[in-house]
Design a protein around this motif. Structure first.
Motif, PDB file in Angstrom:
ATOM      1  N   GLU A   1       0.825  -1.208   0.000  1.00 16.22           N
ATOM      2  CA  GLU A   1       0.000   0.000   0.000  1.00 16.22           C
ATOM      3  C   GLU A   1       0.855   1.251   0.000  1.00 16.22           C
ATOM      4  OE1 GLU A   1      -3.037   0.317   2.938  1.00 16.22           O
ATOM      5  OE2 GLU A   1      -3.677  -1.743   2.623  1.00 16.22           O
ATOM      6  N   GLU A   2       1.944   1.227   0.813  1.00 18.86           N
ATOM      7  CA  GLU A   2       2.816   2.393   0.886  1.00 18.86           C
ATOM      8  C   GLU A   2       3.480   2.656  -0.466  1.00 18.86           C
ATOM      9  OE1 GLU A   2       6.666   3.890   3.415  1.00 18.86           O
ATOM     10  OE2 GLU A   2       5.285   2.485   4.333  1.00 18.86           O
ATOM     11  N   GLU A   3       3.905   1.593  -1.140  1.00 19.43           N
ATOM     12  CA  GLU A   3       4.512   1.738  -2.458  1.00 19.43           C
ATOM     13  C   GLU A   3       3.510   2.323  -3.450  1.00 19.43           C
ATOM     14  OE1 GLU A   3       6.078  -1.155  -5.999  1.00 19.43           O
ATOM     15  OE2 GLU A   3       6.490  -1.754  -3.930  1.00 19.43           O
ATOM     16  N   LEU A   4       2.271   1.865  -3.400  1.00 20.46           N
ATOM     17  CA  LEU A   4       1.233   2.366  -4.276  1.00 20.46           C
ATOM     18  C   LEU A   4       0.968   3.837  -4.007  1.00 20.46           C
ATOM     19  CD1 LEU A   4      -1.237  -0.177  -5.280  1.00 20.46           C
ATOM     20  CD2 LEU A   4      -1.969   2.158  -5.491  1.00 20.46           C
ATOM     21  N   ALA A   5       0.956   4.217  -2.737  1.00 26.93           N
ATOM     22  CA  ALA A   5       0.680   5.612  -2.370  1.00 26.93           C
ATOM     23  C   ALA A   5       1.774   6.539  -2.870  1.00 26.93           C
ATOM     24  CB  ALA A   5       0.524   5.737  -0.859  1.00 26.93           C
ATOM     25  N   THR A   6       2.992   6.063  -2.923  1.00 25.61           N
ATOM     26  CA  THR A   6       4.083   6.937  -3.351  1.00 25.61           C
ATOM     27  C   THR A   6       4.257   6.967  -4.864  1.00 25.61           C
ATOM     28  OG1 THR A   6       5.682   5.164  -3.014  1.00 25.61           O
ATOM     29  CG2 THR A   6       5.363   6.730  -1.194  1.00 25.61           C
ATOM     30  N   THR A   7       3.563   6.078  -5.600  1.00 27.16           N
ATOM     31  CA  THR A   7       3.711   6.061  -7.046  1.00 27.16           C
ATOM     32  C   THR A   7       2.450   6.542  -7.760  1.00 27.16           C
ATOM     33  OG1 THR A   7       3.034   3.741  -7.131  1.00 27.16           O
ATOM     34  CG2 THR A   7       5.407   4.202  -7.013  1.00 27.16           C
ATOM     35  N   CYS A   8       1.598   7.283  -7.076  1.00 25.93           N
ATOM     36  CA  CYS A   8       0.392   7.809  -7.709  1.00 25.93           C
ATOM     37  C   CYS A   8       0.766   8.758  -8.831  1.00 25.93           C
ATOM     38  CB  CYS A   8      -0.478   8.543  -6.683  1.00 25.93           C
ATOM     39  SG  CYS A   8      -1.234   7.426  -5.516  1.00 25.93           S
ATOM     40  N   THR A   9      -0.155   8.956  -9.767  1.00 26.70           N
ATOM     41  CA  THR A   9       0.144   9.779 -10.931  1.00 26.70           C
ATOM     42  C   THR A   9      -0.443  11.184 -10.836  1.00 26.70           C
ATOM     43  OG1 THR A   9      -1.782   8.890 -12.048  1.00 26.70           O
ATOM     44  CG2 THR A   9       0.333   7.803 -12.463  1.00 26.70           C
ATOM     45  N   TYR A  10      -0.605  11.720  -9.642  1.00 30.37           N
ATOM     46  CA  TYR A  10      -1.059  13.095  -9.506  1.00 30.37           C
ATOM     47  C   TYR A  10       0.153  14.013  -9.492  1.00 30.37           C
ATOM     48  CZ  TYR A  10      -0.089  11.935  -4.629  1.00 30.37           C
ATOM     49  OH  TYR A  10       0.503  11.512  -3.473  1.00 30.37           O
ATOM     50  N   ARG A  11      -0.105  15.313  -9.600  1.00 32.27           N
ATOM     51  CA  ARG A  11       1.008  16.275  -9.599  1.00 32.27           C
ATOM     52  C   ARG A  11       1.760  16.158  -8.282  1.00 32.27           C
ATOM     53  NH1 ARG A  11      -0.283  22.193 -10.634  1.00 32.27           N
ATOM     54  NH2 ARG A  11      -0.751  21.858  -8.472  1.00 32.27           N
ATOM     55  N   THR A  12       2.985  15.713  -8.322  1.00 30.09           N
ATOM     56  CA  THR A  12       3.719  15.418  -7.100  1.00 30.09           C
ATOM     57  C   THR A  12       4.176  16.655  -6.350  1.00 30.09           C
ATOM     58  OG1 THR A  12       5.756  15.175  -8.363  1.00 30.09           O
ATOM     59  CG2 THR A  12       4.510  13.162  -7.875  1.00 30.09           C
ATOM     60  N   HIS A  13       4.085  17.821  -6.968  1.00 32.58           N
ATOM     61  CA  HIS A  13       4.496  19.037  -6.277  1.00 32.58           C
ATOM     62  C   HIS A  13       3.318  19.940  -5.955  1.00 32.58           C
ATOM     63  CE1 HIS A  13       8.641  17.951  -6.669  1.00 32.58           C
ATOM     64  NE2 HIS A  13       8.496  17.793  -7.964  1.00 32.58           N
ATOM     65  N   SER A  14       2.121  19.421  -6.102  1.00 27.26           N
ATOM     66  CA  SER A  14       0.945  20.203  -5.742  1.00 27.26           C
ATOM     67  C   SER A  14       0.868  20.291  -4.215  1.00 27.26           C
ATOM     68  CB  SER A  14      -0.326  19.548  -6.284  1.00 27.26           C
ATOM     69  OG  SER A  14      -0.624  18.374  -5.556  1.00 27.26           O
ATOM     70  N   PRO A  15       0.222  21.300  -3.678  1.00 28.10           N
ATOM     71  CA  PRO A  15       0.086  21.407  -2.220  1.00 28.10           C
ATOM     72  C   PRO A  15      -0.550  20.157  -1.611  1.00 28.10           C
ATOM     73  CG  PRO A  15      -0.654  23.427  -3.265  1.00 28.10           C
ATOM     74  CD  PRO A  15      -0.384  22.448  -4.359  1.00 28.10           C
ATOM     75  N   ARG A  16      -1.539  19.596  -2.300  1.00 21.98           N
ATOM     76  CA  ARG A  16      -2.208  18.385  -1.801  1.00 21.98           C
ATOM     77  C   ARG A  16      -1.231  17.213  -1.732  1.00 21.98           C
ATOM     78  NH1 ARG A  16      -6.542  18.159  -5.121  1.00 21.98           N
ATOM     79  NH2 ARG A  16      -7.749  19.340  -3.625  1.00 21.98           N
ATOM     80  N   ALA A  17      -0.433  17.039  -2.780  1.00 28.02           N
ATOM     81  CA  ALA A  17       0.540  15.942  -2.814  1.00 28.02           C
ATOM     82  C   ALA A  17       1.610  16.121  -1.740  1.00 28.02           C
ATOM     83  CB  ALA A  17       1.172  15.844  -4.192  1.00 28.02           C
ATOM     84  N   ILE A  18       2.079  17.337  -1.569  1.00 24.99           N
ATOM     85  CA  ILE A  18       3.091  17.613  -0.537  1.00 24.99           C
ATOM     86  C   ILE A  18       2.528  17.297   0.847  1.00 24.99           C
ATOM     87  CG2 ILE A  18       4.451  19.437   0.569  1.00 24.99           C
ATOM     88  CD1 ILE A  18       4.554  20.784  -2.247  1.00 24.99           C
ATOM     89  N   PHE A  19       1.277  17.712   1.078  1.00 22.00           N
ATOM     90  CA  PHE A  19       0.625  17.453   2.362  1.00 22.00           C
ATOM     91  C   PHE A  19       0.439  15.948   2.590  1.00 22.00           C
ATOM     92  CE2 PHE A  19      -3.194  16.991   5.013  1.00 22.00           C
ATOM     93  CZ  PHE A  19      -2.778  17.692   6.136  1.00 22.00           C
ATOM     94  N   LEU A  20      -0.068  15.242   1.588  1.00 23.04           N
ATOM     95  CA  LEU A  20      -0.274  13.795   1.721  1.00 23.04           C
ATOM     96  C   LEU A  20       1.038  13.051   1.933  1.00 23.04           C
ATOM     97  CD1 LEU A  20      -3.047  13.102  -0.929  1.00 23.04           C
ATOM     98  CD2 LEU A  20      -3.221  12.850   1.551  1.00 23.04           C
ATOM     99  N   ASN A  21       2.077  13.433   1.196  1.00 22.41           N
ATOM    100  CA  ASN A  21       3.387  12.802   1.392  1.00 22.41           C
ATOM    101  C   ASN A  21       3.904  13.035   2.801  1.00 22.41           C
ATOM    102  OD1 ASN A  21       3.782  11.513  -1.051  1.00 22.41           O
ATOM    103  ND2 ASN A  21       4.698  13.297  -2.017  1.00 22.41           N
TER     104      ASN A  21
END
Length: 112
Positions: free
Chosen positions: A2-22
């Motif tokens: 699950e952790e691997e899947l969460a880190t390889t999502c195809t959303y904008r990785t530098h968006s505020p949402r992605a930064i927050f989720l990471n």
């Protein structure tokens, strides 16, 4: 897996949402959904009385600079101490558009 899947999502990785989720994933903190959803392009984010605490505040501080048009951030009454407040204040000071930051009703000490 699950952790691997969460880190390889195809959303904008530098968006505020992605930064927050990471940040939440790395710190093993459940994300607060209200911080993830910004329905309209608004200049105000109101997280007052959410009890977010220092860990979420520090994670939020890490993505403040990627929030466009943010002028008002309300974090009143969130069980924040010097640790979370210091991170937020440092990040808010670097943000070019923030005009108002409400940190009232938190535990503000000497180090914040």
């Amino acid at each position: 897996e699950e952790e691997e899947l969460a880190t390889t999502c195809t959303y904008r990785t530098h968006s505020p949402r992605a930064i927050f989720l990471n940040g939440c994933l790395k710190n093993k903190v459940p994300p607060i959904t209200i911080a993830l959803v910004r329905r309209n392009l608004t200049s105000t984010i109101n997280l007052a009385h959410m009890g977010i605490g220092d860990k979420i505040a520090s994670i939020l501080a890490g993505c403040l600079n990627s929030l466009p048009y943010l002028q008002v951030l309300n974090l009143a009454d969130n069980n924040l101490t010097d640790k979370g407040l210091a991170d937020l204040l440092n990040s808010a000071a670097q943000h070019k558009e923030i005009e108002e930051l409400d940190i009232s009703n938190n535990i503000v000490g000497y180090h914040a």
